[in-house]
Scaffold this motif. Structure first.
Motif, PDB file in Angstrom:
ATOM      1  N   LEU A 241       0.830  -1.196   0.000  1.00 30.09           N
ATOM      2  CA  LEU A 241       0.000   0.000   0.000  1.00 30.09           C
ATOM      3  C   LEU A 241       0.870   1.254   0.000  1.00 30.09           C
ATOM      4  CD1 LEU A 241      -2.814  -1.062   2.493  1.00 30.09           C
ATOM      5  CD2 LEU A 241      -2.994  -0.832   0.000  1.00 30.09           C
ATOM      6  N   GLU A 242       1.960   1.220   0.760  1.00 28.75           N
ATOM      7  CA  GLU A 242       2.858   2.370   0.788  1.00 28.75           C
ATOM      8  C   GLU A 242       3.530   2.579  -0.564  1.00 28.75           C
ATOM      9  OE1 GLU A 242       6.932   3.962   2.994  1.00 28.75           O
ATOM     10  OE2 GLU A 242       5.677   2.501   4.031  1.00 28.75           O
ATOM     11  N   ALA A 243       3.982   1.481  -1.179  1.00 24.22           N
ATOM     12  CA  ALA A 243       4.638   1.598  -2.479  1.00 24.22           C
ATOM     13  C   ALA A 243       3.689   2.159  -3.533  1.00 24.22           C
ATOM     14  CB  ALA A 243       5.167   0.234  -2.913  1.00 24.22           C
ATOM     15  N   MET A 244       2.452   1.704  -3.522  1.00 22.19           N
ATOM     16  CA  MET A 244       1.478   2.215  -4.489  1.00 22.19           C
ATOM     17  C   MET A 244       1.172   3.683  -4.233  1.00 22.19           C
ATOM     18  SD  MET A 244      -1.028  -1.112  -4.778  1.00 22.19           S
ATOM     19  CE  MET A 244      -0.453  -2.616  -5.603  1.00 22.19           C
ATOM     20  N   ASP A 245       1.103   4.073  -2.963  1.00 17.57           N
ATOM     21  CA  ASP A 245       0.927   5.492  -2.641  1.00 17.57           C
ATOM     22  C   ASP A 245       2.074   6.320  -3.225  1.00 17.57           C
ATOM     23  OD1 ASP A 245      -1.413   5.040  -1.265  1.00 17.57           O
ATOM     24  OD2 ASP A 245      -0.493   5.123   0.731  1.00 17.57           O
ATOM     25  N   ARG A 246       3.270   5.804  -3.148  1.00 16.95           N
ATOM     26  CA  ARG A 246       4.440   6.555  -3.607  1.00 16.95           C
ATOM     27  C   ARG A 246       4.430   6.803  -5.110  1.00 16.95           C
ATOM     28  NH1 ARG A 246       9.912   4.875  -0.246  1.00 16.95           N
ATOM     29  NH2 ARG A 246       9.061   5.206   1.847  1.00 16.95           N
ATOM     30  N   ILE A 247       3.791   5.922  -5.874  1.00 19.38           N
ATOM     31  CA  ILE A 247       3.713   6.152  -7.314  1.00 19.38           C
ATOM     32  C   ILE A 247       2.406   6.858  -7.691  1.00 19.38           C
ATOM     33  CG2 ILE A 247       5.249   4.245  -7.890  1.00 19.38           C
ATOM     34  CD1 ILE A 247       2.818   2.594  -8.711  1.00 19.38           C
ATOM     35  N   GLY A 248       1.699   7.364  -6.673  1.00 16.35           N
ATOM     36  CA  GLY A 248       0.504   8.141  -6.931  1.00 16.35           C
ATOM     37  C   GLY A 248      -0.705   7.318  -7.296  1.00 16.35           C
ATOM     38  N   LYS A 249      -0.707   6.035  -6.933  1.00 15.54           N
ATOM     39  CA  LYS A 249      -1.837   5.148  -7.206  1.00 15.54           C
ATOM     40  C   LYS A 249      -2.390   4.681  -5.850  1.00 15.54           C
ATOM     41  CE  LYS A 249      -0.540   5.688 -11.413  1.00 15.54           C
ATOM     42  NZ  LYS A 249       0.074   4.645 -12.216  1.00 15.54           N
ATOM     43  N   THR A 250      -3.329   3.770  -5.853  1.00  9.89           N
ATOM     44  CA  THR A 250      -3.826   3.242  -4.587  1.00  9.89           C
ATOM     45  C   THR A 250      -4.132   1.761  -4.719  1.00  9.89           C
ATOM     46  OG1 THR A 250      -5.512   3.433  -2.860  1.00  9.89           O
ATOM     47  CG2 THR A 250      -6.232   3.837  -5.115  1.00  9.89           C
ATOM     48  N   GLY A 251      -3.845   1.038  -3.655  1.00  4.43           N
ATOM     49  CA  GLY A 251      -4.222  -0.360  -3.578  1.00  4.43           C
ATOM     50  C   GLY A 251      -5.467  -0.564  -2.738  1.00  4.43           C
ATOM     51  N   ARG A 252      -6.168   0.544  -2.399  1.00  6.43           N
ATOM     52  CA  ARG A 252      -7.303   0.484  -1.468  1.00  6.43           C
ATOM     53  C   ARG A 252      -8.670   0.525  -2.153  1.00  6.43           C
ATOM     54  NH1 ARG A 252      -3.345   3.797   0.342  1.00  6.43           N
ATOM     55  NH2 ARG A 252      -2.442   3.353   2.398  1.00  6.43           N
ATOM     56  N   ILE A 253      -8.689   0.435  -3.470  1.00  6.91           N
ATOM     57  CA  ILE A 253      -9.952   0.625  -4.185  1.00  6.91           C
ATOM     58  C   ILE A 253     -10.999  -0.408  -3.788  1.00  6.91           C
ATOM     59  CG2 ILE A 253      -9.166  -0.716  -6.197  1.00  6.91           C
ATOM     60  CD1 ILE A 253     -11.508   2.388  -6.125  1.00  6.91           C
ATOM     61  N   ALA A 254     -10.589  -1.629  -3.410  1.00  5.96           N
ATOM     62  CA  ALA A 254     -11.557  -2.671  -3.049  1.00  5.96           C
ATOM     63  C   ALA A 254     -11.956  -2.616  -1.582  1.00  5.96           C
ATOM     64  CB  ALA A 254     -10.995  -4.057  -3.379  1.00  5.96           C
ATOM     65  N   MET A 255     -11.396  -1.686  -0.820  1.00  9.06           N
ATOM     66  CA  MET A 255     -11.720  -1.584   0.598  1.00  9.06           C
ATOM     67  C   MET A 255     -12.970  -0.734   0.811  1.00  9.06           C
ATOM     68  SD  MET A 255      -7.982  -0.973   2.334  1.00  9.06           S
ATOM     69  CE  MET A 255      -6.637  -2.143   2.149  1.00  9.06           C
ATOM     70  N   GLY A 256     -13.707  -1.056   1.871  1.00 10.72           N
ATOM     71  CA  GLY A 256     -14.878  -0.268   2.197  1.00 10.72           C
ATOM     72  C   GLY A 256     -15.837  -0.219   1.025  1.00 10.72           C
ATOM     73  N   SER A 257     -16.358   0.959   0.732  1.00 15.26           N
ATOM     74  CA  SER A 257     -17.242   1.154  -0.422  1.00 15.26           C
ATOM     75  C   SER A 257     -16.634   2.166  -1.381  1.00 15.26           C
ATOM     76  CB  SER A 257     -18.619   1.629   0.049  1.00 15.26           C
ATOM     77  OG  SER A 257     -19.291   0.620   0.774  1.00 15.26           O
ATOM     78  N   ASN A 258     -15.320   2.109  -1.536  1.00 15.06           N
ATOM     79  CA  ASN A 258     -14.633   3.084  -2.371  1.00 15.06           C
ATOM     80  C   ASN A 258     -15.113   3.051  -3.820  1.00 15.06           C
ATOM     81  OD1 ASN A 258     -12.947   4.280  -0.406  1.00 15.06           O
ATOM     82  ND2 ASN A 258     -11.570   2.530  -0.484  1.00 15.06           N
ATOM     83  N   MET A 259     -15.294   1.852  -4.377  1.00 14.06           N
ATOM     84  CA  MET A 259     -15.725   1.756  -5.765  1.00 14.06           C
ATOM     85  C   MET A 259     -17.108   2.383  -5.944  1.00 14.06           C
ATOM     86  SD  MET A 259     -14.345  -2.120  -6.186  1.00 14.06           S
ATOM     87  CE  MET A 259     -14.954  -2.467  -7.820  1.00 14.06           C
ATOM     88  N   ARG A 260     -18.007   2.059  -5.038  1.00 20.00           N
ATOM     89  CA  ARG A 260     -19.362   2.619  -5.100  1.00 20.00           C
ATOM     90  C   ARG A 260     -19.320   4.153  -5.045  1.00 20.00           C
ATOM     91  NH1 ARG A 260     -24.737   1.797  -3.498  1.00 20.00           N
ATOM     92  NH2 ARG A 260     -24.417  -0.445  -3.170  1.00 20.00           N
ATOM     93  N   LYS A 261     -18.520   4.701  -4.127  1.00 20.98           N
ATOM     94  CA  LYS A 261     -18.468   6.147  -3.957  1.00 20.98           C
ATOM     95  C   LYS A 261     -17.967   6.846  -5.220  1.00 20.98           C
ATOM     96  CE  LYS A 261     -17.760   5.765   1.027  1.00 20.98           C
ATOM     97  NZ  LYS A 261     -16.772   5.864   2.125  1.00 20.98           N
ATOM     98  N   HIS A 262     -16.957   6.275  -5.851  1.00 21.02           N
ATOM     99  CA  HIS A 262     -16.430   6.888  -7.073  1.00 21.02           C
ATOM    100  C   HIS A 262     -17.405   6.759  -8.231  1.00 21.02           C
ATOM    101  CE1 HIS A 262     -12.456   8.162  -5.736  1.00 21.02           C
ATOM    102  NE2 HIS A 262     -12.392   7.064  -5.027  1.00 21.02           N
ATOM    103  N   MET A 263     -18.127   5.661  -8.305  1.00 25.58           N
ATOM    104  CA  MET A 263     -19.142   5.522  -9.358  1.00 25.58           C
ATOM    105  C   MET A 263     -20.267   6.528  -9.156  1.00 25.58           C
ATOM    106  SD  MET A 263     -19.418   1.421 -10.104  1.00 25.58           S
ATOM    107  CE  MET A 263     -17.948   0.443 -10.492  1.00 25.58           C
ATOM    108  N   GLU A 264     -20.661   6.746  -7.905  1.00 25.78           N
ATOM    109  CA  GLU A 264     -21.687   7.753  -7.626  1.00 25.78           C
ATOM    110  C   GLU A 264     -21.211   9.136  -8.067  1.00 25.78           C
ATOM    111  OE1 GLU A 264     -22.299   7.293  -3.457  1.00 25.78           O
ATOM    112  OE2 GLU A 264     -23.858   5.752  -3.688  1.00 25.78           O
TER     113      GLU A 264
END
Length: 358
Positions: A241-264
C-alpha cells in the motif's frame, strides 16, 4: 514481512486519490465453509505439483524493461507495477478461471441483456475475458485495451485489441458501448472517479459499468495470526500500500465502499456492490470453493515474485535478496492450509441513467 529495511522509512507521496482505508478491523470468514476435523496438509503442493496444475504496432510498444529477468512494460504515459512476461500472464489466465467461478460461472453480473452491441474491456491484460465474451456473444463487437501488447493474434472475428492507456483521455466516441468491463486495476489508477467518468462518457444511456477489484490484504481467523501485527500477511499489505501510494496510485480501491463512492461521483445509478471471501488453497468443504481456492493458490504462487519486484525494488529501494526472503515467507504462509488463508474481493456494477445527455 520481516525485513532489515524499514517499511516506514521516508515519506510516501500522497496519492491524488487517497481512498478510505477500512481494513483496520479484521474480517471474519462467513462465506467459506470448512470442516474443523479435516486432515489438510500444511502446504498444498510443492513447486512441481503447483506448476503441473497450470496447464501492426510500433517498435516502441515492445520496449520492455527487465528487472532480474522479469519484463515490465516501459510505457511513456503510465507506471504499471506488474510484469508482462509469460509467467505473470499465466497467473492472470488462472485468475480468470477462479474469478469466473466466484461469479457463478458468469463473465459478469450486470444485467446487460442478451444482445449487447458493443463491449469494452479496459485493462484487458492477456485478453482472456474479452475473448470469452466474444465467444459467448458472437454478434457483439468486443474491444479490449491495454498498455502492453500481450494479447494473442488469433481471436474471434468479433474481438479486437487496442494499445491504449486508460488514464489518458479515451479516444472512443461518446455513447458507443453498451457495457464497460474493468478488472484488477488496483494500484494502477491515479484518479478512480475520472476513470469511471470516462466509462460513463462512452456508455450509451442505460449502459452498464462493472468493476472487479482485489484487496491485497490476506487474512486468517486464527487468533495467533489475526492478532499478530507483524505477521507476513499484514507486513505484505503495509509495504504494498505504501509503495502504491508513492507512485501516486492506490491499492485500497476494493476496501470499504470506495468503488461505489467513485461511481456515484461519476454519475452512475442503480449501483450494486457485492464482496466475496476467496479462499487461498483447497481447504473449503464446499466443492466449488475448494476449486476456487486451489486455482487462487496457483495464481498467487505464480505471481508473488512478479507482484513484488518492481514496487519493492524500484519504488521502496529493497535489495533483491530481501524481496526473495519476503516472497518465500508469503509463499509459505499462503500454502499453509491449516491457517485457512483468504482475502476479500469486491464486484460493483452500475448503470448510466437513461435520461443522460453526456
Amino acid at each position: 514481512m520481516s525485513s532489515p529495511k524499514s517499511l516506514s522509512a521516508g515519506s510516501p507521496a500522497q496519492s491524488p486519490d487517497r481512498l478510505e482505508e477500512t481494513d483496520a478491523t479484521h474480517p471474519t470468514n462467513t462465506q467459506i465453509p470448512y470442516n474443523e476435523d479435516d486432515d489438510v496438509d500444511s502446504a498444498i503442493g510443492d513447486n512441481d505439483s503447483i506448476a503441473s496444475s497450470t496447464a501492426s504496432l510500433t517498435d516502441s510498444i515492445y520496449d520492455y524493461r527487465s528487472i532480474h529477468g522479469r519484463t515490465f512494460q516501459s510505457s511513456k504515459t503510465t507506471e504499471y507495477w506488474g510484469p508482462n512476461d509469460d509467467k505473470q500472464n499465466n497467473g492472470l489466465d488462472i485468475s480468470h478461471h477462479f474469478i469466473t467461478r466466484i461469479k457463478g460461472d458468469r463473465l459478469f453480473l450486470a444485467p446487460i441483456g442478451d444482445a449487447p452491441s458493443k463491449v469494452l474491456d479496459v485493462g484487458t491484460g492477456t485478453g482472456i475475458w474479452a475473448i470469452d465474451m466474444a465467444d459467448t456473444y458472437p454478434s457483439t463487437e468486443v474491444i479490449g485495451t491495454d498498455i502492453s501488447p500481450i494479447q494473442p493474434a488469433w481471436v474471434p472475428p468479433n474481438c479486437a485489441f487496442h494499445i491504449d492507456d486508460a488514464q489518458l483521455e479515451w479516444t472512443f466516441s461518446a455513447k458507443t458501448f453498451d457495457f464497460v468491463h474493468i478488472r484488477a486495476l488496483y494500484g494502477c489508477i491515479g484518479d478512480w472517479t475520472e476513470l469511471y467518468r470516462q466509462a460513463y462518457k462512452v456508455l450509451v444511456p442505460g449502459g452498464w459499468l462493472e468493476d472487479f477489484e482485489m484487496n491485497i490484504h490476506l487474512h486468517s481467523d486464527l487468533p495467533e495470526i489475526r492478532d499478530d501485527p507483524d505477521h507476513v500477511f499484514k507486513q505484505w499489505a503495509k509495504v504494498f500500500l505504501e509503495a502504491m501510494d508513492r507512485i501516486g496510485k492506490t491499492g485500497r480501491i476494493a476496501m470499504g465502499s470506495n468503488m461505489r463512492k467513485h461511481m456515484e461521483k461519476a454519475g452512475f445509478v442503480d449501483i450494486v456492490e457485492k464482496s466475496f471471501q476467496v479462499p487461498c488453497g483447497a481447504w473449503s468443504s464446499d466443492p466449488r470453493l475448494k476449486e476456487v481456492g486451489l486455482y487462487n493458490l496457483v495464481f498467487l504462487d505464480e505471481s508473488l515474485e512478479g507482484f513484488a519486484l518492481f514496487l519493492l525494488k524500484q519504488i521502496m529501494g529493497w535489495e533483491y535478496v530481501e524481496i526473495q526472503v519476503l516472497v518465500a515467507k508469503m509463499r509459505s504462509a499462503i500454502r499453509d492450509a491449516k491457517i485457512r488463508p483468504y482475502y476479500l474481493v469486491t464486484n460493483v456494477y452500475a448503470r448510466k441513467p437513461e435520461e443522460s445527455t453526456d
